[in-house]
Design an enzyme around this catalytic site. Structure first.
Site, PDB file in Angstrom:
ATOM      1  N   ASP A  49      -9.475  -2.873 -69.306  1.00 53.52           N
ATOM      2  CA  ASP A  49      -8.760  -4.133 -69.177  1.00 53.52           C
ATOM      3  C   ASP A  49      -8.168  -4.141 -67.767  1.00 53.52           C
ATOM      4  O   ASP A  49      -8.105  -3.099 -67.095  1.00 53.52           O
ATOM      5  CB  ASP A  49      -7.666  -4.205 -70.244  1.00 53.52           C
ATOM      6  CG  ASP A  49      -6.783  -5.413 -70.101  1.00 53.52           C
ATOM      7  OD1 ASP A  49      -7.312  -6.531 -69.994  1.00 53.52           O
ATOM      8  OD2 ASP A  49      -5.550  -5.242 -70.084  1.00 53.52           O
TER       9      ASP A  49
ATOM     10  N   ASP B 286      -5.162  -6.716 -66.285  1.00 54.45           N
ATOM     11  CA  ASP B 286      -3.724  -6.990 -66.193  1.00 54.45           C
ATOM     12  C   ASP B 286      -2.953  -6.139 -67.196  1.00 54.45           C
ATOM     13  O   ASP B 286      -3.247  -6.146 -68.395  1.00 54.45           O
ATOM     14  CB  ASP B 286      -3.450  -8.472 -66.454  1.00 54.45           C
ATOM     15  CG  ASP B 286      -4.020  -9.362 -65.366  1.00 54.45           C
ATOM     16  OD1 ASP B 286      -4.205  -8.863 -64.243  1.00 54.45           O
ATOM     17  OD2 ASP B 286      -4.288 -10.541 -65.637  1.00 54.45           O
TER      18      ASP B 286
END
Length: 214
Positions: A10, A12
């Site tokens: 991922d 952020d």
């Protein structure tokens, strides 16, 4: 036959601290629509933009809502303050280029802009919001990344910070480790307080040539 492990990150909250920027963008978007910024941001944290619009402004044209959000986010890429988490640059630079990917609910051009600003290396594959019909917590984003890498989902290690991403990775049949949260997600296989703590274990997972130990 020896398995080859892959790591799916991922972005952020996992590799990059962009919380303040995300909050500012959504608050500005909410203000343009006469809405409470905190309430809108709370919904946006759990859903993709189109789903957020349906929840907070169900009578508005979603294309117009998305266009405004894109404008605000593109401006923020140039003006916002982004910082890579400690250990991110060294970790990513040391990974084989064909063995890792980014799986994000954001858009590729925006991710590239942020990575350029922070000096993080980019992989050959980015699965973004435009790449899939269903976003996290659906398993589709992580399954799409595995397919494009030619990887068995069982050989994929997902690095996440958000509950929706954890669920996405687990439902894809992958090993999921969480980072950068004070408490572990109850269903994640392993948890590390910071990305820097996880980095040597992530690097080792790619170098073992054996299935990832969860």
């Amino acid at each position: 036959m020896t398995s080859r492990n892959f790591v799916l990150f991922d972005v952020d909250g996992t590799l990059m601290d962009a919380v303040a920027n995300q909050r500012r963008v959504w608050h500005e978007w909410a203000a343009r629509h006469g809405l409470d910024g905190d309430e809108v941001y709370a919904v946006a944290l759990r859903t993709r933009p189109v789903e957020t619009f349906a929840a907070v402004v169900p009578g508005r044209d979603p294309d117009e809502c998305l266009a405004l959000l894109h404008t605000l986010e593109d401006e923020d890429v140039c003006t916002g303050a982004y910082a890579a988490f400690d250990g991110a640059a060294e970790l990513l630079a040391g990974l084989p280029a064909d063995r890792w990917a980014l799986v994000t609910s954001n858009y590729e051009h925006r991710v590239r802009g942020r990575f350029e600003r922070t000096g993080l290396p980019l992989p050959g594959l980015i699965v973004d919001a435009a790449s899939v019909a269903e976003g996290k917590p659906s398993p589709v984003p992580y399954l799409t990344a595995a397919e494009k890498l030619g990887a068995d989902p069982a050989d994929c290690l997902v690095i996440e910070d958000a509950p929706s991403g954890v669920r996405s990775g687990l439902d894809a049949g992958m090993t999921v480790w969480t980072v950068n949260t004070p408490a572990p997600h109850p269903d994640a296989h392993r948890h590390f307080p910071t990305l820097a703590d996880a980095a040597p274990h992530i690097a080792a997972a790619l170098g073992t040539g054996q299935r990832i130990v969860s």
